[in-house]
Scaffold this active site. Structure first.
Site, PDB file in Angstrom:
ATOM      1  N   LYS A 115      -0.927 -13.645  -7.172  1.00 11.60           N
ATOM      2  CA  LYS A 115      -0.802 -13.397  -5.654  1.00 11.60           C
ATOM      3  C   LYS A 115       0.543 -13.221  -5.663  1.00 11.60           C
ATOM      4  CE  LYS A 115      -4.125 -16.740  -4.194  1.00 11.60           C
ATOM      5  NZ  LYS A 115      -5.304 -15.870  -3.727  1.00 11.60           N
ATOM      6  N   LYS A 204     -12.716 -10.018 -10.268  1.00 10.00           N
ATOM      7  CA  LYS A 204     -13.773 -11.067  -9.714  1.00 10.00           C
ATOM      8  C   LYS A 204     -13.934 -10.536  -8.157  1.00 10.00           C
ATOM      9  CE  LYS A 204     -10.678 -14.555  -7.392  1.00 10.00           C
ATOM     10  NZ  LYS A 204     -10.559 -15.898  -7.109  1.00 10.00           N
ATOM     11  N   LYS A 207     -12.494 -12.029  -1.526  1.00  9.82           N
ATOM     12  CA  LYS A 207     -12.385 -12.115  -0.101  1.00  9.82           C
ATOM     13  C   LYS A 207     -11.239 -11.073   0.229  1.00  9.82           C
ATOM     14  CE  LYS A 207     -12.118 -16.923  -0.018  1.00  9.82           C
ATOM     15  NZ  LYS A 207     -12.045 -18.129   0.754  1.00  9.82           N
TER      16      LYS A 207
HETATM   17  P1  TYM Z   1     -10.800 -20.894  -3.360  1.00  9.21           P
HETATM   18  O1  TYM Z   1     -11.122 -20.926  -1.898  1.00  9.21           O
HETATM   19  O2  TYM Z   1     -10.051 -19.734  -3.674  1.00  9.21           O
HETATM   20  O3  TYM Z   1     -12.114 -20.568  -4.191  1.00  9.21           O
HETATM   21  C1  TYM Z   1     -13.189 -21.655  -3.978  1.00  9.21           C
HETATM   22  C2  TYM Z   1     -14.034 -21.682  -4.991  1.00  9.21           C
HETATM   23  O4  TYM Z   1     -14.838 -20.560  -5.324  1.00  9.21           O
HETATM   24  C3  TYM Z   1     -14.627 -20.031  -6.502  1.00  9.21           C
HETATM   25  N1  TYM Z   1     -14.781 -18.645  -6.378  1.00  9.21           N
HETATM   26  C4  TYM Z   1     -15.504 -17.885  -7.442  1.00  9.21           C
HETATM   27  N2  TYM Z   1     -16.325 -17.992  -8.205  1.00  9.21           N
HETATM   28  C5  TYM Z   1     -17.214 -17.213  -8.943  1.00  9.21           C
HETATM   29  N3  TYM Z   1     -16.935 -15.897  -8.709  1.00  9.21           N
HETATM   30  C6  TYM Z   1     -15.924 -15.400  -7.942  1.00  9.21           C
HETATM   31  N4  TYM Z   1     -15.951 -14.271  -7.707  1.00  9.21           N
HETATM   32  C7  TYM Z   1     -15.262 -16.510  -7.157  1.00  9.21           C
HETATM   33  N5  TYM Z   1     -14.309 -16.423  -6.359  1.00  9.21           N
HETATM   34  C8  TYM Z   1     -13.763 -17.758  -6.046  1.00  9.21           C
HETATM   35  C9  TYM Z   1     -13.318 -20.500  -7.070  1.00  9.21           C
HETATM   36  O5  TYM Z   1     -13.351 -20.911  -8.458  1.00  9.21           O
HETATM   37  C10 TYM Z   1     -13.234 -22.141  -6.218  1.00  9.21           C
HETATM   38  O6  TYM Z   1     -14.167 -23.019  -7.092  1.00  9.21           O
HETATM   39  N6  TYM Z   1      -8.086 -23.981  -5.364  1.00  9.21           N
HETATM   40  C11 TYM Z   1      -9.255 -24.057  -4.948  1.00  9.21           C
HETATM   41  C12 TYM Z   1      -9.431 -25.049  -3.902  1.00  9.21           C
HETATM   42  C13 TYM Z   1      -9.059 -26.347  -4.310  1.00  9.21           C
HETATM   43  C14 TYM Z   1      -9.740 -27.206  -4.855  1.00  9.21           C
HETATM   44  C15 TYM Z   1      -8.972 -28.376  -5.011  1.00  9.21           C
HETATM   45  C16 TYM Z   1     -10.902 -27.147  -5.577  1.00  9.21           C
HETATM   46  C17 TYM Z   1      -8.251 -26.802  -3.632  1.00  9.21           C
HETATM   47  N7  TYM Z   1      -8.091 -28.313  -4.152  1.00  9.21           N
HETATM   48  C18 TYM Z   1      -9.289 -29.732  -5.783  1.00  9.21           C
HETATM   49  C19 TYM Z   1     -11.250 -28.268  -6.565  1.00  9.21           C
HETATM   50  C20 TYM Z   1     -10.412 -29.464  -6.470  1.00  9.21           C
HETATM   51  C21 TYM Z   1      -9.813 -22.459  -4.671  1.00  9.21           C
HETATM   52  O7  TYM Z   1      -9.794 -21.739  -5.509  1.00  9.21           O
HETATM   53  O8  TYM Z   1     -10.325 -22.195  -3.688  1.00  9.21           O
END
Ligand code: TYM
Length: 337
Positions: A115, A204, A207
């Site tokens: 990032k 991957k 968004k």
């Molecule tokens: P975020 O919003 O970036 O991603 C949300 C979830 O989606 C999964 N993900 C994917 N899985 C498979 N293939 C993809 N292409 C793909 N893109 C995203 C991510 O692995 C994630 O599980 N940091 C977390 C949010 C968070 C969180 C937490 C999660 C904040 N605090 C505590 C668990 C526990 C996140 O990545 O959000």
């Protein structure tokens, strides 16, 4: 009772990657374990504002809760929905953990590197992101945290911080989340899920990708989503096989096919073993994805905003008590109380 916990940021529409990689496994786990575990599902709104928000944040929050419900999550009992910023203990614990985590370990986080790469200025929230995530998890002693593969490193960090703090005091303070191998086993998956970018399957599905054809959004018209699948990048080997390393495009399609139909990946792999016509596989996956999106979008439209607010407010009243109790224990251990 053990806790299963997860969250998904709400910067805009979700991709099929977020949905299949994180939301669907959570819904499945929650419905399987809601009698024996606390199920904490929260909206990481504070994690969301590390980067631009597309659309209205409040609307995105409501929509994200609707996604879980439309995906079949059963509410009530031990299931708790809440917004991170409505539970101030998350930010309080974040600060305390900041005083335990090292700059070196945060610098090694792949997500931070990705990032911040090539950027002139990077906000401190992006750097500290995994520590707030650790607070989200440790406040509730969550043992299982279903997330996609890209978040495994943050889970390991959470585990390390918990163990480091426990070692400092006579009595353990936190339950460290299980190791990622155990998480994967608990999720009953063949491995971490990483849905790939349709145009560039080395990456991957994200968004933030600019190319529309590379990602499927949950709001995509089903026929548009089908076209995106038909134009997915594959390879020239002419053999339908699950091999993420050499054939990431084809493997991605097999993975998507399994997840949208809720069948084991192995079953899909066997069905297509020995086949060589990529066009046939694409047609089948395109059909599965468009059928899935049409029914999902119909479910979504039927859920009211009032129902979502009620769910959140009930959840927040409950978890604030749990979180405050844990925070007080930590504050006492650190001599703050
Ligand atoms: P975020 O919003 O970036 O991603 C949300 C979830 O989606 C999964 N993900 C994917 N899985 C498979 N293939 C993809 N292409 C793909 N893109 C995203 C991510 O692995 C994630 O599980 N940091 C977390 C949010 C968070 C969180 C937490 C999660 C904040 N605090 C505590 C668990 C526990 C996140 O990545 O959000």
């Amino acid at each position: 009772m053990d806790t299963i916990l997860t969250g998904i940021r709400v910067n805009g529409e979700l991709t099929l990657g977020n949905f299949l990689g994180a939301l669907v496994p959570m819904v499945r786990l929650a419905n399987e374990h809601n009698k024996t575990h606390n199920i904490n599902i929260f909206v990481p709104d504070l994690h969301t504002i590390i980067s631009d928000v597309d659309g209205d944040l409040q609307k995105n929050i409501i929509k994200s809760v609707k996604y879980y419900l439309a995906a079949g999550l059963k509410v009530g009992g031990n299931v708790h929905f809440y917004r991170q910023s409505y539970v101030p203990a998350h930010s309080e614990l974040n600060w305390i953990l900041n005083c335990v985590a090292s700059m070196g370990e945060l610098n090694r986080m792949t997500q931070f590197k990705e990032k911040s790469e090539g950027k002139e200025s990077v906000n401190a929230g992006i750097f500290d992101y995994p520590v707030l995530m650790a607070a989200d998890i440790l406040l509730y002693d969550a043992r299982y945290v279903p997330v996609g593969e890209d978040q495994f490193q943050h889970l390991e960090l959470t585990r390390n911080l918990a163990i480091r703090i426990n070692n400092r005091f006579d009595e353990p303070i936190f339950t460290p989340p299980e190791k990622t191998e155990e998480q994967v086993k608990f999720m009953n998956l063949d491995g971490g899920i990483r849905i790939r970018d349709l145009q560039n399957p080395e990456k991957k599905m994200s968004k933030s990708s600019r190319a529309e054809n590379s990602k499927i959004m949950l709001s995509d018209d089903p026929s548009v989503a089908a076209k995106k699948i038909m134009s997915a990048t594959t390879d020239s080997l002419g053999n339908i096989k699950f091999d993420m390393f050499n054939q990431p495009g084809i493997s991605n399609l097999l993975q998507i096919e399994a997840l949208v139909n809720d069948v084991p990946l192995q079953e899909v792999i066997s069905t297509w073993a020995g086949e060589s016509h990529y066009g046939d596989l694409k047609k089948k996956v395109a059909e599965s994805v468009s059928t899935f999106l049409a029914s999902f979008q119909e479910e979504l439209a039927a859920i009211s905003e009032e129902a979502v607010y009620e769910l959140l407010e009930t959840g927040e009243a409950y978890v604030n008590e749990v979180a405050d109790r844990k925070l007080e224990k930590v504050q006492k251990a650190f001599g703050l109380r």
